[in-house]
Design an enzyme around this catalytic site. Structure first.
Site, PDB file in Angstrom:
ATOM      1  N   HIS A 148       0.793  -1.222   0.000  1.00 44.97           N
ATOM      2  CA  HIS A 148       0.000   0.000   0.000  1.00 44.97           C
ATOM      3  C   HIS A 148       0.833   1.283   0.000  1.00 44.97           C
ATOM      4  CE1 HIS A 148      -3.760   2.259   1.394  1.00 44.97           C
ATOM      5  NE2 HIS A 148      -4.149   1.515   0.380  1.00 44.97           N
ATOM      6  N   LYS A 150       2.976   4.523  -1.221  1.00 40.83           N
ATOM      7  CA  LYS A 150       2.808   5.469  -2.326  1.00 40.83           C
ATOM      8  C   LYS A 150       3.944   6.475  -2.237  1.00 40.83           C
ATOM      9  CE  LYS A 150      -2.142   5.046  -1.395  1.00 40.83           C
ATOM     10  NZ  LYS A 150      -1.944   4.268  -0.133  1.00 40.83           N
ATOM     11  N   ASP A 155      16.724  10.217  -7.848  1.00 35.28           N
ATOM     12  CA  ASP A 155      18.182  10.345  -7.743  1.00 35.28           C
ATOM     13  C   ASP A 155      18.699  10.132  -6.322  1.00 35.28           C
ATOM     14  OD1 ASP A 155      18.429  10.821 -10.434  1.00 35.28           O
ATOM     15  OD2 ASP A 155      18.466  12.998 -10.243  1.00 35.28           O
TER      16      ASP A 155
END
Length: 210
Positions: A148, A150, A155
């Protein structure tokens, strides 16, 4: 007169030096940005074209959408700033515009790795198959709980995280938030989590039989 002229030149040089110092300070400041959704509809063709061919003449887009500054366009700009790597850990990914930005980075030579949820990667509209077909490395979970997370790491220096699923529904309709920060301590914590999950989801570790 000569002394006055020399004083004016010295003053101008001092002003220029201060302006350059301020510009350098602004560039050196770490990113601290909060984006709130839903985002107004916008066209990001110009952003993608500039990233694909820096310095090329802008080509008009035939779509009727405006190309102003929005939460979506700012998110795309942050992603397109990647020069070496982009690590993505996303529950759901069905936004075509964001998928195009990720593909563009991959074509530009940026190393892209994506971790996602097995149950959601196959849903109608998911961009995961398209990204895999483009040659982007994708790994997913093999258990009943949701992957779940996100977040994205650009870089290994900039963290993008929040409540936003990378779906058109979330971007255009939902109340969502995204935090963008350049903070070594937070970036390291998320990078370590990504590496741990990336290794855990290595297909070589899958078990298909009890």
């Amino acid at each position: 007169m000569r002394a006055a002229g020399g004083g004016a030149l010295a003053a101008a040089a001092a002003v220029t030096a201060v302006a350059l110092a301020v510009a350098a300070w602004r560039r050196a400041r770490p990113v601290r940005e909060v984006l709130f959704f839903p985002s107004r509809p916008c066209c990001i063709e110009a952003l993608l074209a500039e990233a694909a061919e820096p310095g090329a003449p802008a080509r008009p887009c035939p779509c009727p959408l405006p190309s102003g500054d929005t939460a979506l366009s700012r998110l795309v700009r942050r992603l397109l700033s990647a020069r070496r790597s982009l690590d993505l850990c996303l529950f759901s990914f069905s936004c075509p515009q964001l998928a195009r930005a990720v593909q563009l980075l991959h074509r530009r030579g940026v190393r892209v790795r994506l971790v996602t949820d097995a149950q959601y990667m196959g849903l109608h509209g998911s961009q995961i198959g398209r990204l895999r077909h483009a040659g982007i490395q994708v790994r997913h979970d093999q258990h009943s709980g949701y992957m779940h997370h996100k977040f994205a790491i650009v870089d290994r220096r900039m963290l993008i995280t929040g409540s936003l699923n990378w779906t058109a529904q979330a971007i255009q309709s939902n109340r969502e938030n995204v935090l963008v920060v350049e903070d070594a301590e937070y970036v390291k914590a998320f990078q370590d989590e990504f590496e741990r999950i990336w290794e855990e989801y290595n297909p070589a570790n899958y078990s298909f039989f009890p």
